[in-house]
Design an enzyme around this catalytic site. Structure first.
Site, short mmCIF file in Angstrom:
data_model
loop_
_atom_site.label_atom_id
_atom_site.label_comp_id
_atom_site.label_asym_id
_atom_site.label_seq_id
_atom_site.Cartn_x
_atom_site.Cartn_y
_atom_site.Cartn_z
N GLU A 51 0.88 -1.19 0.00
CA GLU A 51 0.00 0.00 0.00
C GLU A 51 0.91 1.22 0.00
O GLU A 51 1.84 1.31 0.82
CB GLU A 51 -0.91 0.02 1.23
CG GLU A 51 -1.82 1.27 1.22
CD GLU A 51 -2.77 1.38 2.39
OE1 GLU A 51 -2.77 0.48 3.26
OE2 GLU A 51 -3.51 2.37 2.44
N GLU B 143 -6.14 -4.82 8.74
CA GLU B 143 -5.10 -3.78 8.84
C GLU B 143 -4.59 -3.72 10.28
O GLU B 143 -5.31 -4.07 11.21
CB GLU B 143 -5.68 -2.41 8.50
CG GLU B 143 -5.95 -2.16 7.03
CD GLU B 143 -6.40 -0.72 6.80
OE1 GLU B 143 -5.68 0.01 6.11
OE2 GLU B 143 -7.46 -0.33 7.32
N1 LIG Z 1 -0.68 1.70 14.69
C1 LIG Z 1 -0.51 1.02 13.57
N2 LIG Z 1 -0.69 1.65 12.42
C2 LIG Z 1 -0.52 0.95 11.30
C3 LIG Z 1 -0.16 -0.38 11.30
N3 LIG Z 1 -0.07 -0.79 10.02
C4 LIG Z 1 -0.35 0.24 9.26
N4 LIG Z 1 -0.64 1.36 10.02
C5 LIG Z 1 -1.04 2.69 9.58
O1 LIG Z 1 -2.39 2.59 9.20
C6 LIG Z 1 -2.67 3.47 8.11
C7 LIG Z 1 -3.26 2.75 7.01
O2 LIG Z 1 -3.71 3.54 6.04
P1 LIG Z 1 -5.19 3.93 5.82
O3 LIG Z 1 -6.09 3.09 6.65
O4 LIG Z 1 -5.45 3.91 4.37
O5 LIG Z 1 -5.28 5.39 6.36
C8 LIG Z 1 -4.55 6.37 5.76
C9 LIG Z 1 -5.24 7.00 4.67
O6 LIG Z 1 -6.62 7.15 4.93
C10 LIG Z 1 -4.60 8.34 4.63
N5 LIG Z 1 -3.58 8.31 3.61
C11 LIG Z 1 -2.32 7.88 3.72
N6 LIG Z 1 -1.71 8.01 2.52
C12 LIG Z 1 -2.62 8.51 1.66
C13 LIG Z 1 -2.59 8.79 0.25
O7 LIG Z 1 -1.59 8.58 -0.44
N7 LIG Z 1 -3.73 9.28 -0.31
C14 LIG Z 1 -4.85 9.47 0.45
N8 LIG Z 1 -5.90 9.96 -0.15
N9 LIG Z 1 -4.91 9.19 1.75
C15 LIG Z 1 -3.79 8.68 2.35
O8 LIG Z 1 -4.00 8.58 5.84
C16 LIG Z 1 -4.31 7.52 6.72
C17 LIG Z 1 -3.21 7.29 7.66
O9 LIG Z 1 -2.09 6.94 7.02
P2 LIG Z 1 -0.82 6.57 7.78
O10 LIG Z 1 -0.55 7.59 8.81
O11 LIG Z 1 0.19 6.27 6.77
O12 LIG Z 1 -1.22 5.32 8.49
C18 LIG Z 1 -1.33 4.12 7.77
C19 LIG Z 1 -0.34 3.14 8.35
O13 LIG Z 1 0.91 3.74 8.66
C20 LIG Z 1 0.00 -1.05 12.53
O14 LIG Z 1 0.34 -2.25 12.65
N10 LIG Z 1 -0.17 -0.30 13.66
#
Ligand SMILES: Nc1nc2c(ncn2[C@@H]2O[C@@H]3COP(=O)(O)O[C@H]4[C@@H](O)[C@H](n5cnc6c(=O)[nH]c(N)nc65)O[C@@H]4COP(=O)(O)O[C@H]3[C@H]2O)c(=O)[nH]1
Length: 792
Positions: free
Chosen positions: A569, A743
């Site tokens: 991802e 996730e």
């Molecule tokens: N505590 C914990 N966290 C985990 C674990 N595995 C994955 N994560 C985090 O969970 C989030 C997963 O992404 P998401 O649900 O799509 O949720 C994403 C998504 O909705 C948004 N996002 C991130 N990148 C993009 C992007 O390129 N485009 C868009 N439109 N939204 C994004 O931001 C949200 C948060 O992203 P991130 O901060 O990268 O946070 C990611 C990831 O770092 C785990 O084992 N434990």
């Protein structure tokens, strides 16, 4: 009587008598002509003409007497006293003047008989003074009876002359009768008195002077010239007056056609002429009024010599008490050959009304008729200033309708307009008289509340508004469903600056909306700091892409059964030069609100596809799509172009969307998703369980995957509820034949539990943290067996 006449005839020269009568006729006519003219001239010139008439009349009476005396022949030499002769002339003129003055006193009933009496007395007095100026050798004796009769008869005739001139209407009859009666009167007194006179031969000394007949002719000529000049003057003046009258009549009829009011003033500022329009403006006649009575608000200097060429605006007090807005312009002019001022009065009521309408339109919302932002700001400024003076407080309430956009989308703009009008009326029912309600645009309303104890009064008002809107539109009452969110700022507590107060109310509104539908929030300074932070992120974000501060990290996804890496991802990161790495949760919502998500999302998609296309192994690449990207349209086209440009096979691309994307423009979103799916791209439902988790969403669109949110996964070991939800979602996936991705898997226990439930795929720190792709080089370049070792 016959003997008397015969005696008179024998003692008089017929030629000179004829001349005397002709002089009297001519002079009499002139006297009446001038008297007639003097009645038409302006008052200031009337005395002059009356004087001229008196001179003409007096000289006529005197000349008639004198020529008649020269005609008298009794065989004796005659001499004249120059002094008494002069006195007789003066008496004749003064007496005639008196008679004319009395005659002009028209109001008094006996003015005409009195004038006739005065004239008769004048003729008689003049006659006997004239007689006493004459010296003969024989003394004069009179038959007093005849004298008396001739005076009475003569006076009666002159009185009749004056009466005939006063009462007859036809000019010929007037002049003819008056002139003949006057001449008859003068002749009766003169010749009657002469007939009463007797002289005894040589009874006295010889006379010292004699008057030659040539002198009679010269006097006659002189008198005729004097009278002729007077008559000529009167005739010319009368002609001028007639011409003036014609001219002024023509000008008046022209002036009456004018749309402007025209007033002619004399030097004293009195109205001497005006057109009908000004009477209509004022509602009463203006002639004779002083200009200050008509235009009391115009500075008197406007009507003095120091004339201003530019018009001034003023008001005309009307007879009915109303005030007419007018424009006033003053010009110098001549009126009937006299210097005058003409005041032009233009009715401005239409212009003022048009200006008022323009002003109203500029300051009001055309749909609801409420004040718009411009007028609202003025009211806010004055309310804040007023309460500052009284040490009071002003509350500013910003109201935003929850769910209004859907009304417009679903029912169209006509219904939307009706709802806005209805809402405005609903809010108005909650207000007190001093409050101002304004529509600032769209579904945004604002209230200035300057009375009451704050913040309690504002809180009560906010509650009332929310209740009223809930009562009117809540739960789909009247087929639409609306709520109200309200942000409140108080002056001077939150700021005394109207612009700042507005910003603070807006921030509070934002917070109220964030807190959910149908709530209000008071501004707090912490809100401002958060907003400032937000603004600063927004400003910095614009340069971040170009500056290369934005980059992607990749998190592996693993097949739960085999432990094989199925793909990654892509997750966005921002390496801020001052703040360091900023997580997407901190800037994606800002980018969504500012619209920056569109170029940012496009860049992310392109970068992720480019990266994945470069891998040796054809692993999947999952990219998050923001709901806002769907609203921009052209999404399908952009994805297609990106795939072509990067050379990534559509089957390797997985687009993750959240349920919120389906909330707005559901049909259009589903259509776009179908198009993407038909290209071979897979669509995953992200964060399942956190949002609406509506099963109908799963029914509306054939998703390729469901991702269970990490908030459930992270607590499955200790929270039974969470475990049940995860199990239910996994089993739902099985029954719909949909792969389920868990996730946020951080522990082996969690993985074990998920494997028991036969979860399809796993993503989480246990498998791998989101890291730059270089960290996973061994997974993308090596073969599958090596990759599978990550979480095995
Ligand atoms: N505590 C914990 N966290 C985990 C674990 N595995 C994955 N994560 C985090 O969970 C989030 C997963 O992404 P998401 O649900 O799509 O949720 C994403 C998504 O909705 C948004 N996002 C991130 N990148 C993009 C992007 O390129 N485009 C868009 N439109 N939204 C994004 O931001 C949200 C948060 O992203 P991130 O901060 O990268 O946070 C990611 C990831 O770092 C785990 O084992 N434990």
């Amino acid at each position: 009587m016959t003997a008397l006449v015969r005696n008179l005839a024998s003692h008089h020269d017929a030629t000179l008598v004829t001349i005397a009568i002709l002089v009297c006729l001519f002079g009499g006519y002139t006297l009446f002509a001038i008297a007639d003219h003097s009645s038409r001239v302006p008052a200031n010139r009337r005395v002059l003409w009356l004087g001229m008439g008196a001179v003409a009349g007096g000289v006529t009476i005197w000349a008639t007497h004198f020529i008649a005396m020269l005609a008298y022949r009794n065989g004796m030499p005659v001499a004249y006293s120059a002094k008494l002769t002069a006195v007789s002339v003066v008496v004749a003129i003064a007496g005639t003047m008196l008679s004319v003055l009395i005659g002009r006193t028209m109001v008094i009933a006996w003015a005409k008989p009195a004038a006739g009496l005065a004239l008769g007395a004048t003729i008689s007095t003049m006659h006997f003074i004239g007689m006493s100026a004459m010296s003969t050798a024989s003394p004069m004796q009179y038959d007093h009876r005849i004298v008396a009769w001739s005076i009475v008869l003569g006076t009666l005739l002159t009185t009749l002359a004056i009466a005939a001139f006063g009462f007859l209407r036809r000019p010929v009859a007037r002049y003819l009768s008056a002139t003949l009666l006057f001449t008859a009167g003068v002749g009766t007194i003169h010749f009657g008195s002469m007939a009463a006179m007797q002289m005894h031969d040589h009874a006295g000394p010889a006379v010292s002077q004699s008057v030659p007949s040539l002198l009679a002719i010269a006097i006659t000529f002189g008198v005729i010239v004097v009278i002729g000049i007077a008559l000529g003057g009167a005739r010319i003046a009368a002609h001028d007056m007639r011409r003036d009258a014609d001219e002024s009549e023509r000008m008046r009829s022209l002036a009456n056609l004018s749309l402007e009011g025209l007033i002619v003033l004399d030097e004293a500022g009195i109205v001497i002429d005006a057109n009908k329009r000004i009477d209509r403006f004022l509602g009463r006649p203006v002639i004779g009024l002083h200009i200050q009575e008509i235009l009391p608000n115009v500075h008197p200097a406007m009507f003095t010599d120091d004339l201003r060429s530019e018009p001034v605006e003023s008001e005309l007090p009307r007879a009915d008490g109303s005030r007419l807005p007018v424009e006033v312009l003053v010009h110098r002019t001549t009126h009937l050959r006299r210097a005058a001022l003409v005041v032009v009065v233009r009715d401005l009521s239409e212009r003022v009304e048009a200006q008022r309408r323009v002003l109203h339109v500029a300051r009001h919302d055309p749909l609801t008729g409420l004040p718009n932002r411009l007028l609202f700001m003025e009211r806010l400024e004055s309310a804040v200033a007023r309460t500052a003076r009284t040490h009071g407080k002003t509350a500013l309430l910003y109201i935003d309708l929850d769910g209004f956009k859907s009304v417009n989308d679903v029912f169209g703009h006509t219904k939307g307009d009706q709802v806005l009008i209805g809402t405005a009326s609903l809010i108005e029912t909650t207000l007190r008289s001093g409050d101002t309600l304004a529509r600032l645009g769209g579904d945004e309303f604002a209230i200035v509340q300057s009375d009451g104890d704050q913040p309690e009064a504002a809180e009560r008002l906010a509650r009332r508004i929310i209740t009223e809107i809930e009562r009117g539109y809540g739960n789909g009452r009247g087929d639409v469903s609306l709520g109200a969110s309200i942000g409140i700022a108080i002056a001077p507590d939150d700021s005394s600056e109207p612009a700042v107060l507005v910003r603070h109310a807006d921030i509070a509104l934002y917070k109220a909306k964030e807190a959910g539908r149908g709530t209000y929030r008071f501004f707090e300074s912490a809100m401002d700091e958060a907003l400032q932070e937000r603004h600063s992120i927004e400003a910095d974000m614009r340069n971040a892409l170009a500056a290369g501060e934005i980059f992607l990290v990749y998190q592996p996804q693993m097949n739960a059964d085999t432990g094989e890496i199925t793909g990654f991802e892509a997750l966005v990161r921002w390496n801020h030069p001052e703040r360091g790495i900023i997580p997407p949760d901190a800037f994606i919502p800002v980018a969504e609100q500012s619209g920056f998500i569109v170029p940012l999302g496009a860049w992310i998609l392109r970068e992720a596809c480019r990266e994945a296309a470069s891998w040796a192994r054809p692993l999947n690449i999952a990219v998050n799509l923001s709901p806002v990207q769907f609203q921009q349209g052209a999404l399908r086209k952009r994805v297609e172009t990106t795939l072509i440009d990067t050379g990534l096979a559509p089957e390797r691309l997985e687009l993750e969307i959240t349920e919120t994307a389906l909330l707005r423009d559901r049909d259009a979103t589903i259509a776009t998703l179908n198009e993407l799916k038909s290209m071979g791209i897979r669509i995953a439902m992200d964060d399942f369980g956190t949002g609406y988790s509506s099963l109908s969403n799963l029914q509306s669109f054939p998703f390729d995957k469901i991702k269970v949110d990490r908030s459930f996964v992270s607590t499955i070991e200790e929270d039974e509820k969470a475990a049940s939800i995860v199990k239910a979602v996994i089993s739902l996936g099985h029954s719909l034949s949909l792969p389920i991705v868990a996730e946020g898997v951080e522990s082996a226990e969690q993985l074990a539990m998920l494997r028991v439930e036969r979860c399809t795929e796993i993503q989480g720190y246990l498998i791998g943290r989101p890291l730059p792709i270089s960290a996973f080089r061994h997974l993308i370049d090596s073969d599958a067996s090596e990759a599978g070792s990550v979480a095995a």
